[in-house]
Design a protein around this motif. Structure first.
Motif, PDB file in Angstrom:
ATOM      1  N   ASN A 142      -6.680 -13.834  10.069  1.00  0.00           N
ATOM      2  CA  ASN A 142      -7.538 -13.680  11.245  1.00  0.00           C
ATOM      3  C   ASN A 142      -8.152 -12.284  11.350  1.00  0.00           C
ATOM      4  OD1 ASN A 142      -5.136 -12.376  11.757  1.00  0.00           O
ATOM      5  ND2 ASN A 142      -5.002 -13.020  13.901  1.00  0.00           N
ATOM      6  N   GLU A 143      -8.218 -11.557  10.262  1.00  0.00           N
ATOM      7  CA  GLU A 143      -8.750 -10.196  10.285  1.00  0.00           C
ATOM      8  C   GLU A 143     -10.182 -10.149   9.762  1.00  0.00           C
ATOM      9  OE1 GLU A 143      -4.765  -7.395   9.815  1.00  0.00           O
ATOM     10  OE2 GLU A 143      -6.011  -7.790   8.066  1.00  0.00           O
ATOM     11  N   LEU A 144     -11.022  -9.410  10.475  1.00  0.00           N
ATOM     12  CA  LEU A 144     -12.384  -9.149  10.030  1.00  0.00           C
ATOM     13  C   LEU A 144     -12.385  -8.061   8.963  1.00  0.00           C
ATOM     14  CD1 LEU A 144     -14.178  -8.927  13.499  1.00  0.00           C
ATOM     15  CD2 LEU A 144     -14.464 -10.783  11.847  1.00  0.00           C
TER      16      LEU A 144
ATOM     17  N   VAL B 115      -1.105 -29.165   5.576  1.00  0.00           N
ATOM     18  CA  VAL B 115      -1.280 -27.879   6.238  1.00  0.00           C
ATOM     19  C   VAL B 115      -2.391 -27.115   5.531  1.00  0.00           C
ATOM     20  CG1 VAL B 115      -0.220 -25.693   6.874  1.00  0.00           C
ATOM     21  CG2 VAL B 115       1.137 -27.801   6.906  1.00  0.00           C
ATOM     22  N   ALA B 116      -3.432 -26.775   6.251  1.00  0.00           N
ATOM     23  CA  ALA B 116      -4.547 -25.999   5.715  1.00  0.00           C
ATOM     24  C   ALA B 116      -4.801 -24.837   6.664  1.00  0.00           C
ATOM     25  CB  ALA B 116      -5.790 -26.865   5.579  1.00  0.00           C
ATOM     26  N   ASP B 117      -4.625 -23.639   6.187  1.00  0.00           N
ATOM     27  CA  ASP B 117      -4.761 -22.469   7.041  1.00  0.00           C
ATOM     28  C   ASP B 117      -6.225 -22.057   7.148  1.00  0.00           C
ATOM     29  OD1 ASP B 117      -1.935 -22.004   7.495  1.00  0.00           O
ATOM     30  OD2 ASP B 117      -1.838 -21.475   5.378  1.00  0.00           O
ATOM     31  N   PRO B 118      -6.707 -21.763   8.359  1.00  0.00           N
ATOM     32  CA  PRO B 118      -8.073 -21.261   8.520  1.00  0.00           C
ATOM     33  C   PRO B 118      -8.142 -19.786   8.132  1.00  0.00           C
ATOM     34  CG  PRO B 118      -6.987 -21.371  10.646  1.00  0.00           C
ATOM     35  CD  PRO B 118      -6.016 -21.930   9.652  1.00  0.00           C
ATOM     36  N   LEU B 119      -9.307 -19.354   7.684  1.00  0.00           N
ATOM     37  CA  LEU B 119      -9.533 -17.958   7.314  1.00  0.00           C
ATOM     38  C   LEU B 119     -10.770 -17.452   8.029  1.00  0.00           C
ATOM     39  CD1 LEU B 119      -8.949 -18.020   3.433  1.00  0.00           C
ATOM     40  CD2 LEU B 119      -7.314 -17.411   5.212  1.00  0.00           C
ATOM     41  N   LEU B 120     -10.752 -16.191   8.425  1.00  0.00           N
ATOM     42  CA  LEU B 120     -11.868 -15.584   9.150  1.00  0.00           C
ATOM     43  C   LEU B 120     -12.644 -14.639   8.249  1.00  0.00           C
ATOM     44  CD1 LEU B 120     -13.259 -15.056  11.932  1.00  0.00           C
ATOM     45  CD2 LEU B 120     -11.601 -13.202  12.272  1.00  0.00           C
ATOM     46  N   ASP B 121     -13.984 -14.655   8.379  1.00  0.00           N
ATOM     47  CA  ASP B 121     -14.861 -13.686   7.717  1.00  0.00           C
ATOM     48  C   ASP B 121     -14.656 -13.686   6.208  1.00  0.00           C
ATOM     49  OD1 ASP B 121     -16.703 -11.685   7.287  1.00  0.00           O
ATOM     50  OD2 ASP B 121     -15.375 -10.070   7.928  1.00  0.00           O
ATOM     51  N   LEU B 122     -15.187 -14.702   5.548  1.00  0.00           N
ATOM     52  CA  LEU B 122     -14.979 -14.874   4.118  1.00  0.00           C
ATOM     53  C   LEU B 122     -15.831 -13.914   3.298  1.00  0.00           C
ATOM     54  CD1 LEU B 122     -13.764 -17.505   5.311  1.00  0.00           C
ATOM     55  CD2 LEU B 122     -14.593 -18.679   3.267  1.00  0.00           C
ATOM     56  N   ASN B 123     -15.259 -13.434   2.195  1.00  0.00           N
ATOM     57  CA  ASN B 123     -16.049 -12.651   1.246  1.00  0.00           C
ATOM     58  C   ASN B 123     -16.649 -13.592   0.207  1.00  0.00           C
ATOM     59  OD1 ASN B 123     -14.038 -13.167  -0.742  1.00  0.00           O
ATOM     60  ND2 ASN B 123     -12.892 -11.351  -0.111  1.00  0.00           N
TER      61      ASN B 123
END
Length: 253
Positions: free
Chosen positions: A21-23, A175-183
């Motif tokens: 959850n980190e930008l 279980v699929a984890d969401p991710l924030l701000d993809l590179n």
């Protein structure tokens, strides 16, 4: 090299050291081009955008349809030859570029007070200096700052962010984890969407999905993206306030 998603589940860290959850680091400036009515420079990680805004200016041709009684929002995106891994210049008629221009123009046409400027054009020009994921989101954020600098009335900030899922469309993982701000590497390997919000009420003004994803994972991705937009709004608001403070201090000296 394929993205090893098992590393994330074991260490709870991504390849660049961030948690889910980190930008990435965001850096921005406004009023950097004297020739434009409004301008901005924005970095989201290693994605770097230069934006300029001119107008509202009187249209040389009559607009049609919904824009007849309000300003037309025109967007132009240019890619520097050195912006990507391959040093090549994109054609202006590139499908992906045209699609991005339409999305950005439509998003801001619904946020700006275009009815105040009939028969005129607001031109947004975006120069892509470096690409490393979240390109559409970075363009929206840079355009928001440049429009604010130009003094064009808008209902609120438009902030955008990407959100992805650690499971592919074909995966049957429960279980699929969401991710924030993809590179860029994460975007190549994982399904993701770009979401944009406006106002403290987090009204969704942009939602664009470029890859397939199972419907059950979409809600968590959207929730993470909206939260990312909220974080970015606070950062951009800080940039605008810091610039205003410098302007006031300069006027007093």
């Amino acid at each position: 090299m394929p993205l090893d998603v098992s590393t994330y589940s074991l260490a709870l860290l991504r390849l660049d050291g961030r948690r889910w959850n980190e930008l990435r680091r965001i850096y921005a400036q406004i009023s950097i081009q004297a020739a434009a009515d409004g301008s901005s420079y924005l970095e989201m990680g290693n994605t770097k955008i230069l934006c300029s805004v001119t107008g509202p200016e009187e249209q040389r041709r009559m607009a049609t349809g919904a824009q007849r009684n309000g300003a037309e929002v025109a967007v132009e995106i240019n890619f520097a030859g050195f912006s990507g891994l391959e040093r090549k210049k994109r054609a202006k008629g590139d499908k992906r570029t045209t699609e991005m221009q339409y999305i950005i123009a439509s998003t801001f046409a619904n946020t700006l007070s275009v009815h105040l400027y009939p028969h005129s054009t607001i031109q947004i020009t975006l120069q892509i200096l470096a690409q490393d994921g979240s390109l559409l989101a970075a363009c929206c954020n840079a355009a928001t700052l440049a429009l604010l600098d130009a003094g064009i009335p808008m209902s609120d900030y438009v902030t955008a962010c990407t959100a992805g899922s650690t499971a592919s469309y074909a995966s049957n993982d429960e279980v699929a984890d969401p991710l924030l701000d993809l590179n860029s590497q994460e975007e190549q390997e994982l399904p993701f969407l770009t979401v944009g919000t406006s106002g403290p009420g987090e009204k969704v003004s942009l939602c664009f999905m470029e890859t397939k994803v199972q419907i059950g994972r979409l809600e968590s991705m959207l929730a993470v993206g909206v939260d990312g937009c909220k974080q970015i709004r606070q950062i951009l608001d800080g940039v605008v306030k810091a610039h205003g403070k410098r302007v006031l201090e300069g006027g007093m000296t």
